[in-house]
Every structure is written in C-alpha cells, then in structure tokens.
Design a protein around this motif. Structure first.
Motif, PDB file in Angstrom:
ATOM      1  N   GLY A  30       0.815  -1.212   0.000  1.00 54.16           N
ATOM      2  CA  GLY A  30       0.000   0.000   0.000  1.00 54.16           C
ATOM      3  C   GLY A  30       0.846   1.259   0.000  1.00 54.16           C
ATOM      4  O   GLY A  30       0.338   2.370   0.007  1.00 54.16           O
ATOM      5  N   PHE A  31       2.178   1.088   0.003  1.00 55.80           N
ATOM      6  CA  PHE A  31       3.076   2.252  -0.009  1.00 55.80           C
ATOM      7  C   PHE A  31       3.750   2.429  -1.364  1.00 55.80           C
ATOM      8  O   PHE A  31       4.594   3.279  -1.538  1.00 55.80           O
ATOM      9  CB  PHE A  31       4.141   2.103   1.075  1.00 55.80           C
ATOM     10  N   ARG A  32       3.392   1.576  -2.312  1.00 58.42           N
ATOM     11  CA  ARG A  32       4.051   1.603  -3.606  1.00 58.42           C
ATOM     12  C   ARG A  32       3.235   2.412  -4.615  1.00 58.42           C
ATOM     13  O   ARG A  32       2.009   2.461  -4.532  1.00 58.42           O
ATOM     14  CB  ARG A  32       4.181   0.168  -4.129  1.00 58.42           C
ATOM     15  N   GLY A  37       1.964   7.007 -11.110  1.00 59.67           N
ATOM     16  CA  GLY A  37       1.918   7.767  -9.871  1.00 59.67           C
ATOM     17  C   GLY A  37       0.725   7.435  -8.992  1.00 59.67           C
ATOM     18  O   GLY A  37       0.473   8.113  -8.005  1.00 59.67           O
ATOM     19  N   ARG A  38      -0.015   6.402  -9.355  1.00 62.28           N
ATOM     20  CA  ARG A  38      -1.160   6.025  -8.527  1.00 62.28           C
ATOM     21  C   ARG A  38      -0.703   5.074  -7.436  1.00 62.28           C
ATOM     22  O   ARG A  38       0.093   4.178  -7.678  1.00 62.28           O
ATOM     23  CB  ARG A  38      -2.229   5.325  -9.383  1.00 62.28           C
ATOM     24  N   GLN A  39      -1.240   5.281  -6.242  1.00 60.97           N
ATOM     25  CA  GLN A  39      -0.860   4.426  -5.131  1.00 60.97           C
ATOM     26  C   GLN A  39      -1.525   3.052  -5.303  1.00 60.97           C
ATOM     27  O   GLN A  39      -2.720   2.955  -5.571  1.00 60.97           O
ATOM     28  CB  GLN A  39      -1.320   5.062  -3.814  1.00 60.97           C
ATOM     29  N   THR A  40      -0.723   2.021  -5.168  1.00 62.55           N
ATOM     30  CA  THR A  40      -1.266   0.668  -5.263  1.00 62.55           C
ATOM     31  C   THR A  40      -1.901   0.306  -3.921  1.00 62.55           C
ATOM     32  O   THR A  40      -1.254   0.431  -2.898  1.00 62.55           O
ATOM     33  CB  THR A  40      -0.128  -0.331  -5.556  1.00 62.55           C
ATOM     34  N   PRO A  41      -3.170  -0.071  -3.920  1.00 62.08           N
ATOM     35  CA  PRO A  41      -3.817  -0.343  -2.630  1.00 62.08           C
ATOM     36  C   PRO A  41      -3.179  -1.521  -1.899  1.00 62.08           C
ATOM     37  O   PRO A  41      -2.686  -2.451  -2.522  1.00 62.08           O
ATOM     38  CB  PRO A  41      -5.268  -0.669  -3.003  1.00 62.08           C
ATOM     39  N   ARG A  42      -3.203  -1.420  -0.582  1.00 62.72           N
ATOM     40  CA  ARG A  42      -2.628  -2.504   0.212  1.00 62.72           C
ATOM     41  C   ARG A  42      -3.444  -3.783   0.018  1.00 62.72           C
ATOM     42  O   ARG A  42      -4.664  -3.771   0.052  1.00 62.72           O
ATOM     43  CB  ARG A  42      -2.632  -2.134   1.695  1.00 62.72           C
TER      44      ARG A  42
ATOM     45  N   CYS B 155      10.982   0.027   1.955  1.00 61.40           N
ATOM     46  CA  CYS B 155       9.949   0.904   1.387  1.00 61.40           C
ATOM     47  C   CYS B 155      10.568   2.150   0.779  1.00 61.40           C
ATOM     48  O   CYS B 155      10.183   3.267   1.100  1.00 61.40           O
ATOM     49  CB  CYS B 155       8.930   1.292   2.448  1.00 61.40           C
ATOM     50  N   ILE B 156      11.588   1.972  -0.075  1.00 65.29           N
ATOM     51  CA  ILE B 156      12.278   3.148  -0.589  1.00 65.29           C
ATOM     52  C   ILE B 156      11.403   3.972  -1.526  1.00 65.29           C
ATOM     53  O   ILE B 156      11.527   5.168  -1.573  1.00 65.29           O
ATOM     54  CB  ILE B 156      13.598   2.796  -1.318  1.00 65.29           C
ATOM     55  N   ASP B 157      10.516   3.325  -2.278  1.00 58.79           N
ATOM     56  CA  ASP B 157       9.709   4.101  -3.223  1.00 58.79           C
ATOM     57  C   ASP B 157       8.429   4.605  -2.568  1.00 58.79           C
ATOM     58  O   ASP B 157       7.489   3.877  -2.356  1.00 58.79           O
ATOM     59  CB  ASP B 157       9.384   3.301  -4.497  1.00 58.79           C
ATOM     60  N   GLY B 158       8.437   5.882  -2.247  1.00 62.39           N
ATOM     61  CA  GLY B 158       7.188   6.530  -1.885  1.00 62.39           C
ATOM     62  C   GLY B 158       6.863   6.523  -0.405  1.00 62.39           C
ATOM     63  O   GLY B 158       5.853   7.060  -0.007  1.00 62.39           O
ATOM     64  N   SER B 159       7.680   5.941   0.460  1.00 62.45           N
ATOM     65  CA  SER B 159       7.354   6.018   1.879  1.00 62.45           C
ATOM     66  C   SER B 159       8.620   6.120   2.698  1.00 62.45           C
ATOM     67  O   SER B 159       9.393   5.228   2.762  1.00 62.45           O
ATOM     68  CB  SER B 159       6.568   4.799   2.308  1.00 62.45           C
TER      69      SER B 159
END
Lengths: 106, 159
Positions: A30-32, A37-42, B155-159
């Motif tokens: 959920g942090f990718r 540029g859209r966040q992938t849901p956890r 979690c390097i990409d985006g967090s």
C-alpha cells in the motif's frame, strides 16, 4: 497464486512434524506507486491457518511487514495420521489452499 | 499574552488533540487489527501487553547482523517452552521499530504445535531493532530484541 506445502510423509507418534509453506503472493504494502503515480492499494494475506486432521493447530495474522511470497516454517505435534491443510485469505478476499498427508506410526 | 489568553489557548489545544489523533490515516489496515495501534512500535507493544509487564528472556530472535536487502530478511523465533497442556506459548508477535506498520505478524500457537519455533521472511524499512514478544499460557510476556543493519530499506519508493 500457487501455494506449496512440504511436510514429511511419515512421523512418529508424539514426535514433531515440520511444516513448510510457500505462497506466491505480492503482499502489496500500500506504499508503492505505479508508473502513473497512482498508489497501489494494500493487499496482504492477513490470515493464514493450518488444520491437522480437521482441527486448527496454527494460525498467523500477517501484515505488510511480511515479505512478498511469504514463507513460513512451523511445527505440529504428530498424534494421528491425517491431512495437514493450510488456507490463507488476502484483503481482496482471494484465497489459497494446500494440503499434504502425514502417516503417523507407533 | 496575558494569563487568561494562555489558559484559553491551552484549553483549545486540549480540545483539538483527540480529533488529531482520530484523524491519523489508516491505510486499509488488516481486519482484526486496531488501526490506532498501527502507528508506533510502543503503541503496538502496549496494545498487545494491555498493561502487563514484559521481561527479557525465554525468547530468542535470530536475525542476521546485516541484511543487504530489506525486502526479504529471514528470521527465526525460538521460544523456550515445553509446549504442554499446562505450560505453552499462546502467541508470538513480531514488532518492527521503523516499518510504517510496526506489527509485522502475530502467530497463534498451542500445545498441539509441539515446538515454539517459527521461521519466516520479513520486510524491514532500514537499520533497526526488531522485537519478538511471546505470551505464555500463564499470561506472562517474554521478549527478545535484535538489532539489524539493513543496507537497502524495504519501502524506498514513496514512503
């Protein structure tokens, strides 16, 4: 998403059965972000359970801190011949199953 | 600022506090896990302990000293317990100090497990201390904490 289970084919009564499970699953944190540029849901496997001869013997609640393609190794006490069955479910309600039979002697 | 204004400001800050706590984002937490305990490692441990004490010992958390890749770090937890009907490990929790979600996993065991030993692979967001907390059948909590150097955080990409 395949689920693989490995257990010894035979065990001694009162001894230990080593269960090894490998699940093919991205364990999406959920942090990718994707390329747009859209966040992938956890989406992680949050529940894993193991039954031995129909009775629950081991359970795990996992979070995003478990690596992709989760690997688990744990033990079960050998009491009688029966199936070792593992089931999991993720947050999108996808699930998987694998089982193996153990013959208990003595 | 006079004393009355200061008091007023303090009262307003107090009023704003619970709302800010509630407004913390909970990104799709796993069902069954309370979203509020996901934020800090201390909060996570407190939510598990529910006021009980935890003592160091009986648990061994085996982790490499250095991990090149934090995306998949092998780990073994061994707990010293006979795993009998009257004396066994009920649950084991893995808590990370630096991951965005501190609670890595919870394992539920019992006398039918035979041996309190679990191996898995975890994600670690940087160099940190990982805690393995075990609850025994008498309700007592024992833990082990291991430091690990992680060269590439998970979690390097985006967090």
């Amino acid at each position: 998403m395949t689920t693989r289970i490995q257990v010894p084919r035979q065990a001694r009564r009162g001894g230990l059965i080593e269960v090894r499970v490998l699940i093919q699953h991205p364990m999406e944190t959920g942090f990718r972000y994707d390329s747009l540029g859209r966040q992938t849901p956890r989406n992680v496997i949050h529940r894993f359970e193991c039954r031995y001869d129909g009775v629950e013997v081991f359970r795990a609640e996992m979070g995003a801190g478990i690596a992709a393609n989760p690997y688990l190794r744990f033990f079960v006490r050998a009491e009688r011949s029966g199936d070792i069955e593992c089931r999991w479910v993720d947050q999108e309600n996808a699930s998987g199953y694998a089982s193996a039979r153990v013959t208990v002697n003595g | 600022m006079n004393a009355r204004r200061r008091l007023l400001a303090a009262l307003l800050a107090l009023l704003a506090l619970p709302r800010r706590v509630l407004a913390q984002p909970s990104v799709n937490p796993a069902p069954g896990i309370d979203a509020r305990m996901l934020n800090t490692p201390q909060g996570t441990l407190q939510a598990i302990l529910k006021g009980a004490e935890m003592r160091r010992g009986r648990v061994r958390l085996e982790l490499a000293q250095v991990a090149d890749d934090g995306h998949s770090v092998p780990l073994i937890v061994r707990v010293d317990s006979p795993m009998s009907q009257t004396d066994h490990v009920r649950r084991i929790d893995l808590v990370s100090e630096k991951n965005p979600v501190p609670l890595i996993a919870t394992y539920f065991l019992g006398p039918q497990t035979g041996r309190a030993e679990i191996e898995s692979r975890v994600r670690l967001n940087g160099t940190q201390r990982v805690t393995a907390l075990a609850q025994f059948s008498d309700g007592s909590f024992w833990f082990d904490a291991t430091d690990i150097v992680v060269n590439e955080a998970a979690c390097i990409d985006g967090s």
